[in-house]
Design a protein around this motif. Structure first.
Motif: not given
Length: 314
Positions: A186-192, A229-232, A273-280
């Motif tokens: 349910d969260h981007p960081t849970e994708y593998r 990061a896109i698929v997550a 992916t573990s993080w996204g913010g500030g455009g990165r």
């Protein structure tokens, strides 16, 4: 003698005349991104390692590479990339090189990397620690059980014509990728995303020539890495990633754990992916040798991802 594999030709560098010592250039034409905006970043990673490796004794192998992508690099052979190697440090056990890349008549640096080497013939003093994370459970699955064209179909089904997810054309593919597992949450960081990978052709370089194999693995580490990061984030990027306006790598870090790793032997990779913010976004990758189960390479990448103005805000 059989011709060199595609990836061997791609990572190769040579010393052009009249440029001074410790300066190298791409040996073959550069490979552009499918969108045609710039060359594939894995080329810079791998060729910088090849250039730096040419300045150390053969018993030294690269164990880390820290890269920053500063400016787009055009895919023109006339304006070849020059890799200027600075010999920052030389010792019995370790050596360090800084590689600055320029292109054409411009003196501005387009890419920079700090590449570190270790002497494989220098014994470690006393006992050493030896451990690593286990390879994902495969439940008997082998690369041959995964259709060879499955990765291409997944990418074709999940990207629009102008998406940064576009793969290289089949005529220039250097690696055989076979995705075998996507762990969603349910969260981007849970994708593998898990896959098998090796070079599309056997390498002519022997196992003892670690420079070629590790440069090839560096090239492999960048292929479709940003896409994690896109698929997550399917709800933000939209169907076929239609809300993605731009994607570009900012920095790329590699730790090589096995100097004898072969790029033409099957590997198992897991990306997240573990993080996204500030455009990165921040991406992570672990790669194991399928035969031994030992961790061969760890990567971390920071990338820029911009969404279109009409992208949903959750």
């Amino acid at each position: 003698m059989a011709p060199a594999a595609t990836i061997e030709r791609r990572v190769a560098v040579q010393q052009p005349p009249h440029v001074g010592s410790d300066t190298y250039a791409n040996k073959q034409p550069l490979t552009s991104q499918p969108t045609g905006r710039a060359i594939f970043g894995g080329l810079l990673l791998s060729q910088a390692i090849s250039a730096a490796s040419a300045t150390v004794p053969p018993e030294f192998h690269v164990y880390s590479s820290h890269s920053n992508f500063l400016r787009p690099v055009a895919a023109t052979f006339r304006d070849r990339v020059l890799y200027h190697v600075d010999r920052i440090g030389d010792g019995r056990s370790y050596a360090t090189r800084v590689v600055r890349a320029t292109q054409g008549d411009r003196s501005a640096c387009v890419y920079i990397a700090t590449i570190a080497f270790q002497n494989r013939n220098t014994p470690a003093a006393g006992n050493v620690l030896d451990y690593g994370p286990p390879m994902p459970e495969l439940d008997g699955l082998q690369p041959e059980d995964v259709p060879a064209d499955l990765n291409r179909k997944i990418l074709a089904d999940g990207s629009s014509p102008d998406s940064p997810l576009q793969p290289l054309s089949s005529e220039v593919e250097a690696f055989d990728y076979r995705i075998f597992g996507i762990v969603a949450g349910d969260h981007p960081t849970e994708y593998r995303v898990r896959s098998f990978a090796r070079t599309a052709e056997p390498l002519q370089a022997p196992t003892s020539s670690s420079a070629v194999h590790l440069a090839a693995l560096a090239y492999m580490s960048d292929e479709m890495f940003l896409a994690m990061a896109i698929v997550a984030n399917p709800d933000r990027v939209g169907v076929r990633a239609r809300h993605v306006a731009m994607g570009a790598t900012l920095s790329h870090r590699i730790a090589f754990h096995e100097p004898a790793a072969r790029a033409d032997a099957w590997t198992v990779s897991e990306r997240e992916t573990s993080w996204g913010g500030g455009g990165r976004v921040l991406l992570h990758q672990r790669t194991w040798d399928l035969e031994t189960g030992r961790l061969a390479m760890t990567c971390e990448q920071e990338a820029l991802i911009r969404l279109r103005e009409d992208a949903p805000k959750l």
